[in-house]
Design an enzyme around this catalytic site. Structure first.
Site: not given
Length: 357
Positions: A127, A167
């Site tokens: 991430k 995201d």
């Protein structure tokens, strides 16, 4: 206390000593610990695996300098946590939001490990992101930031190494800017970023996947319980990609999506959003990039509640689709009092541990 229980307590204490200031990461670890404790008690060897799993393979932090439209230099922080490559290249999104820090990125990467493994595809977990806030910035400013961000990130990614995605606040526009800069730096056209526009290598259904998937999960759960989505009044938080397609699929399956929200408040359609109204929300958020309050200029029936969360609306089901910890203990009590029978999480860790309890 049994030997296994003592070992579990020792591992949890060790993780807390190592990263005492990483609140979001520790919360995610605690949640998984609670779920896996019966597994550890049955077979303690998995506890040793878990000890390795909570430590990222690599954590990257870097400076992102860029010039705004007034000619002033800005500096943000960039992150990429490469959590696990046990099953394949690192895979996970990029988040641009003022709340981003190492703890947030680390918790997201940790949870990504489990999400990716459940797909049964050969994908590792990672991430990344930055504390950059694209809201209120011009396209040129967003492009300048993305290009500077990629000048460092490109050293650490690749089709067989690490494949980032979008995201919060990283949609097709941002992915396009990032991908364009990657091509310039790497001198090749490789599918190193997912979430691209269809015109340059994107895939069908990708924008819809998370929201649709959450609703399909709810549909299957209710079917298992001998119930269905038909006629269910549903409160949704957020107004980005996940929230938009959660609302769309709920409507298609006969449910009644009631709300969208952002950090300033929420908008309510008392009888539910129509497809035309959902399309307008998509235009406001994806093209015009304005606050959800602007929706009220389009609809005569809409009600806007500034500074409020949608959980106060009487409903049957809740779909938190915005960000971490958006449902706290008090919110959970309100949901129960309002008759909500199920909470289906489209966002990452949207409920605090106290809310879950």
């Amino acid at each position: 206390m049994s030997a296994v229980a003592e070992k579990i307590a020792s591992v949890r204490a060790s993780i807390r000593r190592r990263d005492p200031d990483q609140r979001e990461f520790l919360q995610a670890v605690d949640e998984v610990f609670e779920s896996l404790t019966p597994v550890f008690e049955k077979d303690p060897q998995y506890l040793e695996v878990f000890e390795r799993l909570v430590e990222p393979e690599r954590q990257i932090a870097f400076r992102v300098p860029w010039i705004d439209d007034s000619g002033k230099q800005q500096v943000n922080r960039g992150f990429r946590v490469q959590m696990s490559s046990a099953l394949g290249p690192y895979k996970g999104g990029l988040r641009f939001h003022p709340t981003v820090n190492l703890s947030v990125i680390k918790f997201l990467a940790f949870e990504q490990t489990f999400k990716n493994s459940l797909t049964t595809l050969m994908m590792g977990a990672g991430k990344g992101g930055s504390d950059f806030d694209p809201r209120g910035r011009s396209d040129r400013e967003v492009m300048a930031f993305c290009q500077s961000f990629m000048c460092e990130l490109y050293r650490h990614i690749g089709a067989d190494t690490d494949v980032p995605a979008g995201d919060i606040n990283v949609g097709a526009r941002e992915i396009g800017f990032l991908f364009g800069q990657y091509k310039r730096l790497a001198n090749n056209f490789t599918g190193v970023l997912t979430g691209k526009d269809l015109r340059w290598g994107g895939s069908l259904i990708r924008p819809e996947a998370t929201g649709y998937g959450c609703v399909y999960f709810a549909q299957n759960y209710l079917s298992y319980k001998g119930d269905s989505l038909k006629g269910k009044r549903c409160v949704i938080s957020g107004s980005g990609n996940v929230a938009q397609y959660t609302a769309e699929k709920l409507l298609q399956l006969g449910a009644i999506p009631l709300t969208f929200s952002d950090s300033n408040g929420y908008v309510l359609e008392p009888t539910g959003f129509t497809q035309e109204q959902i399309d307008h929300v998509m235009e406001l958020k994806n093209t015009k990039r304005v606050r959800i309050s602007e929706y009220c200029a389009f609809s005569e029936t809409a009600q806007y509640f500034p500074g409020k969360k949608p959980w106060e609306v009487t409903a049957d089901l809740a779909f938190p689709s915005a960000t971490q910890n958006e449902i706290d203990e008090e919110d959970a009590k309100v949901l129960v009092a309002n008759g909500v029978k199920g909470v289906f999480e489209g966002a990452n860790m949207p409920s605090t541990n106290e809310a879950i309890e």
